[in-house]
Enzyme design. Structure first.
Site, PDB file in Angstrom:
ATOM      1  CE  LYS A 162      48.131  39.100  30.123  1.00 18.61           C
ATOM      2  NZ  LYS A 162      47.272  37.971  30.530  1.00 18.61           N
ATOM      3  CE1 TYR A 173      42.685  45.816  30.968  1.00 21.70           C
ATOM      4  CE2 TYR A 173      42.771  44.419  32.493  1.00 21.70           C
ATOM      5  CZ  TYR A 173      42.131  44.419  31.474  1.00 21.70           C
ATOM      6  OH  TYR A 173      42.404  43.938  30.727  1.00 21.70           O
ATOM      7  CB  CYS A 194      46.248 -10.477  40.326  1.00 20.48           C
ATOM      8  SG  CYS A 194      46.246 -10.360  39.206  1.00 20.48           S
ATOM      9  CB  CYS A 247      43.219  -8.384  38.365  1.00 19.19           C
ATOM     10  SG  CYS A 247      43.970  -7.815  39.105  1.00 19.19           S
ATOM     11  CE  LYS A 290      50.078  35.570  29.526  1.00 21.82           C
ATOM     12  NZ  LYS A 290      49.897  34.321  28.777  1.00 21.82           N
ATOM     13  CG  ASP A 331      44.702  33.510  34.024  1.00 18.61           C
ATOM     14  OD1 ASP A 331      44.529  34.103  33.104  1.00 18.61           O
ATOM     15  OD2 ASP A 331      45.459  32.019  34.590  1.00 18.61           O
ATOM     16  CD  GLU A 376      47.797  48.611  35.116  1.00 20.71           C
ATOM     17  OE1 GLU A 376      46.930  47.114  34.458  1.00 20.71           O
ATOM     18  OE2 GLU A 376      48.028  49.544  34.855  1.00 20.71           O
ATOM     19  CB  CYS A 407      48.948  -7.631  37.497  1.00 21.65           C
ATOM     20  SG  CYS A 407      47.692  -6.623  38.572  1.00 21.65           S
ATOM     21  CB  CYS A 459      46.971  -6.397  34.902  1.00 19.28           C
ATOM     22  SG  CYS A 459      45.782  -7.831  35.503  1.00 19.28           S
TER      23      CYS A 459
HETATM   24  S1  IVH Z   1      45.780  45.994  29.484  1.00 17.06           S
HETATM   25  C1  IVH Z   1      45.111  47.528  24.321  1.00 17.06           C
HETATM   26  N1  IVH Z   1      45.744  45.655  31.626  1.00 17.06           N
HETATM   27  O1  IVH Z   1      45.206  40.290  29.449  1.00 17.06           O
HETATM   28  C2  IVH Z   1      45.817  46.348  26.078  1.00 17.06           C
HETATM   29  N2  IVH Z   1      45.255  43.581  30.025  1.00 17.06           N
HETATM   30  O2  IVH Z   1      46.996  39.211  27.055  1.00 17.06           O
HETATM   31  C3  IVH Z   1      44.789  46.062  26.782  1.00 17.06           C
HETATM   32  N3  IVH Z   1      44.680  41.365  31.346  1.00 17.06           N
HETATM   33  O3  IVH Z   1      43.844  41.554  26.441  1.00 17.06           O
HETATM   34  C4  IVH Z   1      44.988  45.565  28.189  1.00 17.06           C
HETATM   35  N4  IVH Z   1      45.367  41.837  33.352  1.00 17.06           N
HETATM   36  O4  IVH Z   1      42.231  41.395  28.514  1.00 17.06           O
HETATM   37  C5  IVH Z   1      46.257  45.263  30.219  1.00 17.06           C
HETATM   38  N5  IVH Z   1      46.561  44.746  33.839  1.00 17.06           N
HETATM   39  C6  IVH Z   1      46.272  43.750  33.126  1.00 17.06           C
HETATM   40  C7  IVH Z   1      45.999  43.247  32.287  1.00 17.06           C
HETATM   41  C8  IVH Z   1      45.754  42.572  31.465  1.00 17.06           C
HETATM   42  C9  IVH Z   1      44.814  41.253  32.314  1.00 17.06           C
HETATM   43  C10 IVH Z   1      44.927  40.949  30.192  1.00 17.06           C
HETATM   44  C11 IVH Z   1      43.659  41.574  28.634  1.00 17.06           C
HETATM   45  C12 IVH Z   1      44.357  41.293  27.739  1.00 17.06           C
HETATM   46  C13 IVH Z   1      45.283  40.099  28.134  1.00 17.06           C
HETATM   47  C14 IVH Z   1      46.004  39.872  26.814  1.00 17.06           C
END
Ligand code: IVH
Length: 659
Positions: free
Chosen positions: A102, A211, A396, A416, A299, A104, A100, A393, A411
């Protein structure tokens, strides 16, 4: 019920069938019915959703099942060994995992009772979070009632975030209003969700994606992909873009796609989460103190691009610092086109051996600020000499100096023209005196024609002089003169910041205003009691010395005396530093009845000190009504309009959170 259907069309589908006006009328009708018969109010009533029902401060919520974090795979190797370990722990190969994106954002937990949303909280420390129910109610895509029949307790977790478009729009407005910008969508989302006033949250257009269902087996869910399907069936927002993978090759293919796809995606994603799909097998792997062993987060490395350094330009800052900037062949990087990157100072250039004509790897620090990571020395066609910042500078011609062991060269010429222009432009900027219209081009002209030789001269500018400038009409000239006049009442912190004292930024300036309460007191202490300044919290020897030098300088003292004569505000007003940063900014209070522990004036003063406003009459715009003994008709009106009512104790509790 009719209004719920319209609320849904309006909030969830963004497709209203009636006008806002008709919707408001229906809403008012429901509010008055509920005010007369509170026993009819249901937790999912549209009146509880947004506007008019701002809510609780953040009480603590315990997460019975802790909200865990995820372990990170920092490179593909670590990801591969995670998958290998997963397979061997389960005595198999080709184990199914769900990949999935991730998101932010910031993790939240939502609780539904018999299908109705009752509580929402942040992750906090994983065990105790903050109750942000009222604010979550304002997220348009979150259903207040789940689709289908779900009996009893149902908890689902996910992420609240702001999309890239909303983030850019919010920052544009904040910039326009001179408010500090959010560094990234995650910070913007966190700042918006943790607002005391849900109306502010409501205006931020947050998104939520779920999720994770808690105790999935109890709800007949046995796989991660099944969990996402169920989330979607229940009408909860789900990200999509997940993929079931049965081999490391498939997982890596997904990573390849997302490493590119994420830049086109409306939501900021910082990686990919890989989860064991079979939920019953998860218990075989267990958890560590902070994260489950059945999942991992890969990441994304920050995007880097190779481009040509066409030139290195040196600009002169307001304190005379010579700053080198690489002029790049424009490259598209993490969503925007980048054509310049700060090289900071000579030490940085020497350390990275950056030369004009080099091919350089560029990335955005924190996905925002472009920087040169390293240069490709092997690609140097013609050997350019190492780059050295000019020792004079560029504006100037004065010989530049390096002070002590600072990395920067400066400077030293106080007259200036480049420095003067930078100082004046900074003085007029939004975070300082906020003189709208007095931008770089006009500053440059008024300095070049000799009308402005220091910041005090700004206050001597008139419409006639300004209208003479290139491409300036009398209307624009008048607007600038009005803005100059208005700036005279800027808060003390803004004025101290505007002076451009070395080492004194916005935050220090506000702290100084808060502590010394007047520019005269600050100046006197800086000149005569430097030692006292040094030991003041958050100041220290370097800032104390800068303040001493600044206020001890004859020329600066003369300029400050003129600013005073022009009538600029030299005093702190009631302790307000920067309203935008105060917790009750935007909250409107009405006080009614007698309070036992303080007078109404004292209460109003406390509200003001936290950034709130008080008013005499209750309206739709009122956030809270504080009710004392023998309240008047305002109390009834607040009930009719569904405004949150605080008794004296609740009000004091709220105050205590910030006092
Ligand atoms: S699963 C027990 N799925 O990333 C595990 N987390 O760096 C529960 N996050 O604390 C998390 N997208 O806040 C999961 N598709 C995703 C996510 C996700 C973002 C966040 C979440 C977690 C943090 C960890």
């Amino acid at each position: 019920m009719e209004l719920s259907r319209h609320a849904k069309l309006y909030y969830e589908k963004d497709a209203p069938e009636i006008t806002d006006f008709e919707y408001d009328a229906l809403m008012r009708e429901l509010q008055s019915i509920e005010a007369e018969a509170p026993e009819l109010i249901t937790p999912d009533s549209p009146t509880r959703r947004i506007g008019g029902t701002p809510g609780e401060a953040f009480t603590k919520v315990e997460h019975i099942i802790p909200m865990m974090s995820l372990d990170n795979a920092l490179n593909r190797e670590e990801l591969r060994s995670f998958y290998v370990k997963l397979c061997s722990s389960l005595d198999g190969s080709g184990v199914d995992v769900l990949c999935e994106p991730k998101i932010d954002g910031l993790a939240v937990s939502l609780v539904y009772e018999d299908g109705v949303f009752v509580k929402g909280s942040t992750r906090g420390n994983g065990h105790i979070g903050e109750d942000v129910t009222a604010n979550l109610r304002t997220i348009k895509t979150l259903p207040m009632r789940l689709k289908g029949k779900i009996d009893g307790y149902f908890e689902v977790r996910g992420e609240v975030c702001m999309d890239k478009h909303g983030f850019a729009a919010l920052n544009a407005v904040r910039e326009e209003c001179g408010e500090p910008l959010f560094a990234n969508p995650r910070n913007a989302a966190a700042g918006s969700l943790r607002q005391l006033n849900p109306k502010i949250t409501a205006s931020r257009n947050l998104k939520a994606f779920l999720y994770q269902i808690i105790e999935p087996e109890r709800h007949g869910v046995f796989t991660q992909h099944g969990m996402l399907e169920r989330i979607s069936e229940l009408g909860l927002p789900m990200q999509g873009a997940q993929k079931l993978c049965g081999s490391i090759e498939e997982i890596e293919e997904y990573l390849d796609v997302w490493t590119e796809e994420r830049f086109k995606h409306p939501i900021d994603t910082d990686g990919v989460v890989v989860k064991l799909d079979d939920i019953s097998e998860r218990s075989l792997l267990g958890v560590t103190a902070k994260a489950p062993k059945w999942a991992i987060a890969f990441k994304f490395p920050p995007e880097e691009k190779l481009t040509l350094i066409k030139d290195i330009e040196v600009t002169v800052g307001k304190t005379g610092t010579l700053t080198p900037t690489a002029v790049l062949d424009p490259v598209h990087l993490a969503g925007t086109t980048v054509s310049r990157a700060s090289l900071h100072n000579q030490d940085e250039i020497t350390r990275k051996d950056i030369r004009i004509g080099d091919m350089a790897w560029v990335r955005k620090a924190g996905e925002i600020i472009p920087e040169v990571v390293r240069v490709e020395k092997d690609m140097r066609a013609t050997l350019m000499p190492p780059y050295v910042i000019p020792d004079t500078c560029p504006a100037c011609g004065t010989k530049a100096v390096r002070i002590g062991d600072e990395a920067a060269v400066r400077c030293p010429n106080k007259s200036c023209p480049a420095q003067l222009k930078a100082r004046i432009a900074f003085f007029a900027s939004r975070e300082a005196m906020d003189i709208r219209g007095l931008g770089d081009k006009i500053v440059s002209q008024v300095v070049d024609c000799g009308r402005v030789k220091n910041i005090a001269d700004i206050y001597g500018l008139d419409v006639f002089t300004l209208a003479e400038l290139e491409r300036m009409g009398s209307k624009s000239a008048q607007n600038i003169v009005d803005a100059i006049e208005k700036s005279k009442s800027r808060p003390l912190g803004a004025l101290i910041n505007a002076l451009g004292i070395r080492n004194v930024g916005e935050r220090t300036a506000n702290d100084l205003a808060d502590k010394f309460r007047s520019l005269d007191a600050l100046s006197e202490t800086a000149v005569e009691h430097e030692q006292e300044l040094e030991t003041t919290d958050g100041i220290g020897a370097i800032i104390a010395a800068s303040l001493h030098d600044y206020f001890n300088d004859e020329e600066n003292r003369a300029v400050i005396a003129r600013l005073k004569d022009y009538g600029l505000n030299f005093k702190a007003d009631d302790g307000i530093i920067d309203k935008g940063l105060l917790p009750w900014n935007g909250c409107k209070f009405v006080l009614t009845g007698e309070l036992a522990s303080m007078t109404r004036q004292e209460a109003a003063k406390k509200i003001k000190a936290l950034g709130g406003e008080t008013s005499d009459s209750v309206s739709k715009k009122t956030s809270f009504v504080v009710v004392g003994g023998r309240p008047g008709s305002k109390y009834q009106k607040a009930q009719t309009l569904g405004i949150e009512i605080l008794n004296e104790n609740e009000f004091i509790e709220k105050l205590k959170e910030y006092e």
